[in-house]
Design an enzyme around this catalytic site. Sequence first.
Site, mmCIF file in Angstrom:
data_model
loop_
_atom_site.group_PDB
_atom_site.id
_atom_site.type_symbol
_atom_site.label_atom_id
_atom_site.label_comp_id
_atom_site.label_asym_id
_atom_site.label_seq_id
_atom_site.Cartn_x
_atom_site.Cartn_y
_atom_site.Cartn_z
ATOM 1 N N LYS A 43 0.813 -1.317 0.077
ATOM 2 C CA LYS A 43 -0.021 0.039 -0.020
ATOM 3 C C LYS A 43 0.859 1.259 -0.130
ATOM 4 C CE LYS A 43 -4.645 -0.156 1.600
ATOM 5 N NZ LYS A 43 -5.732 0.127 2.658
ATOM 6 N N SER A 135 -8.459 6.267 5.323
ATOM 7 C CA SER A 135 -7.152 6.892 5.565
ATOM 8 C C SER A 135 -6.599 7.721 4.352
ATOM 9 C CB SER A 135 -6.181 5.816 5.869
ATOM 10 O OG SER A 135 -6.738 5.222 7.271
HETATM 11 N N1 COA Z 1 -13.227 4.258 9.720
HETATM 12 C C1 COA Z 1 -12.495 4.900 8.891
HETATM 13 N N2 COA Z 1 -11.827 4.165 7.916
HETATM 14 C C2 COA Z 1 -11.968 2.793 7.853
HETATM 15 C C3 COA Z 1 -12.764 2.116 8.689
HETATM 16 C C4 COA Z 1 -13.351 2.826 9.837
HETATM 17 N N3 COA Z 1 -14.080 2.082 10.637
HETATM 18 N N4 COA Z 1 -12.680 0.929 8.445
HETATM 19 C C5 COA Z 1 -11.966 0.681 7.432
HETATM 20 N N5 COA Z 1 -11.622 2.033 6.858
HETATM 21 C C6 COA Z 1 -10.723 2.217 5.743
HETATM 22 C C7 COA Z 1 -9.260 2.290 5.929
HETATM 23 O O1 COA Z 1 -8.787 3.632 6.450
HETATM 24 C C8 COA Z 1 -8.684 2.077 4.588
HETATM 25 O O2 COA Z 1 -8.897 3.185 3.845
HETATM 26 P P1 COA Z 1 -7.619 3.428 2.757
HETATM 27 O O3 COA Z 1 -7.689 2.145 1.803
HETATM 28 O O4 COA Z 1 -8.313 4.805 1.959
HETATM 29 O O5 COA Z 1 -6.512 3.607 3.229
HETATM 30 C C9 COA Z 1 -9.727 1.102 4.083
HETATM 31 O O6 COA Z 1 -10.813 1.248 4.851
HETATM 32 C C10 COA Z 1 -9.382 -0.308 4.271
HETATM 33 O O7 COA Z 1 -8.121 -0.457 5.174
HETATM 34 P P2 COA Z 1 -8.112 -1.268 6.220
HETATM 35 O O8 COA Z 1 -9.297 -1.891 7.112
HETATM 36 O O9 COA Z 1 -7.130 -0.776 6.974
HETATM 37 O O10 COA Z 1 -7.753 -2.565 5.612
HETATM 38 P P3 COA Z 1 -6.584 -2.902 4.601
HETATM 39 O O11 COA Z 1 -7.217 -3.242 3.348
HETATM 40 O O12 COA Z 1 -5.607 -1.833 4.609
HETATM 41 O O13 COA Z 1 -5.784 -4.160 5.165
HETATM 42 C C11 COA Z 1 -5.979 -6.290 6.024
HETATM 43 C C12 COA Z 1 -6.464 -5.114 5.439
HETATM 44 C C13 COA Z 1 -4.650 -5.798 6.968
HETATM 45 C C14 COA Z 1 -6.804 -6.961 7.276
HETATM 46 C C15 COA Z 1 -5.279 -7.253 4.893
HETATM 47 O O14 COA Z 1 -4.499 -6.527 4.192
HETATM 48 C C16 COA Z 1 -4.671 -8.653 5.659
HETATM 49 O O15 COA Z 1 -5.304 -9.349 6.118
HETATM 50 N N6 COA Z 1 -3.352 -8.507 5.277
HETATM 51 C C17 COA Z 1 -2.329 -9.514 5.906
HETATM 52 C C18 COA Z 1 -2.140 -10.567 4.674
HETATM 53 C C19 COA Z 1 -3.368 -11.288 4.519
HETATM 54 O O16 COA Z 1 -3.611 -12.388 5.414
HETATM 55 N N7 COA Z 1 -3.679 -11.368 3.282
HETATM 56 C C20 COA Z 1 -4.796 -12.539 2.962
HETATM 57 C C21 COA Z 1 -5.979 -11.942 3.152
HETATM 58 S S1 COA Z 1 -7.303 -12.965 2.682
#
Ligand code: COA
Length: 167
Positions: A43, A135
């Site tokens: 990211k 974010s």
């Molecule tokens: N309020 C505000 N923003 C929120 C929110 C809330 N309640 N819930 C989610 N978001 C936003 C985040 O800010 C983020 O925004 P952005 O993409 O604009 O930066 C977006 O929603 C999604 O982000 P997040 O919830 O942090 O998830 P992610 O997609 O960045 O990461 C993980 C998700 C960490 C769970 C995933 O990448 C993961 O599991 N990684 C480990 C590797 C793995 O297991 N992979 C296989 C997965 S099946």
Amino acid sequence: MQRRIGVYPGTFDPITNGHADIIRRALHVVDHLVLGVARNDAKGPLFSTDERVEIVRDEMQYLENGGAERIEVRAFDTLLMKFAESVGASIIIRGLRAVSDFEYEFKLAHMNAHLAPEIDVVCLMTSSKHSFVSSSLIREVASLGGNLEGLVPDHVLKALQKRFARP
Ligand code: COA
């Protein structure tokens, strides 16, 4: 009775008031909550993993009713389900802001269920006043000097202003 441990994973780049709202409510669902800060190099995060962990930890000290004692913040760079198993979690917490989140969360939940069927995903609805916050939007508005009052904690605002300060 066995302690119910949950993991709330995310990139938290940076943590917003929307995330903080989910964290507060997740404490009603689990006894102990591990905030898993994903390294997520793909990211291209603005803040390093250590900085994000530090910022999330700072925010946790403001939790009311002894909430902070039931929370730990940890970085991880493995599969989420491996991390969840390593901390003894039985629940993964995710926030749902809008219908558009659902499709992504649905895929994630099913893949994660395939990897670790004994761990359940619980999705909490983000409060309506935070439903438009993400974010990446926060980073974009901060980089252009826009007003983010009420959307991120004050210390996060300061960290963003410092990061985008013009020389
Ligand atoms: N309020 C505000 N923003 C929120 C929110 C809330 N309640 N819930 C989610 N978001 C936003 C985040 O800010 C983020 O925004 P952005 O993409 O604009 O930066 C977006 O929603 C999604 O982000 P997040 O919830 O942090 O998830 P992610 O997609 O960045 O990461 C993980 C998700 C960490 C769970 C995933 O990448 C993961 O599991 N990684 C480990 C590797 C793995 O297991 N992979 C296989 C997965 S099946």
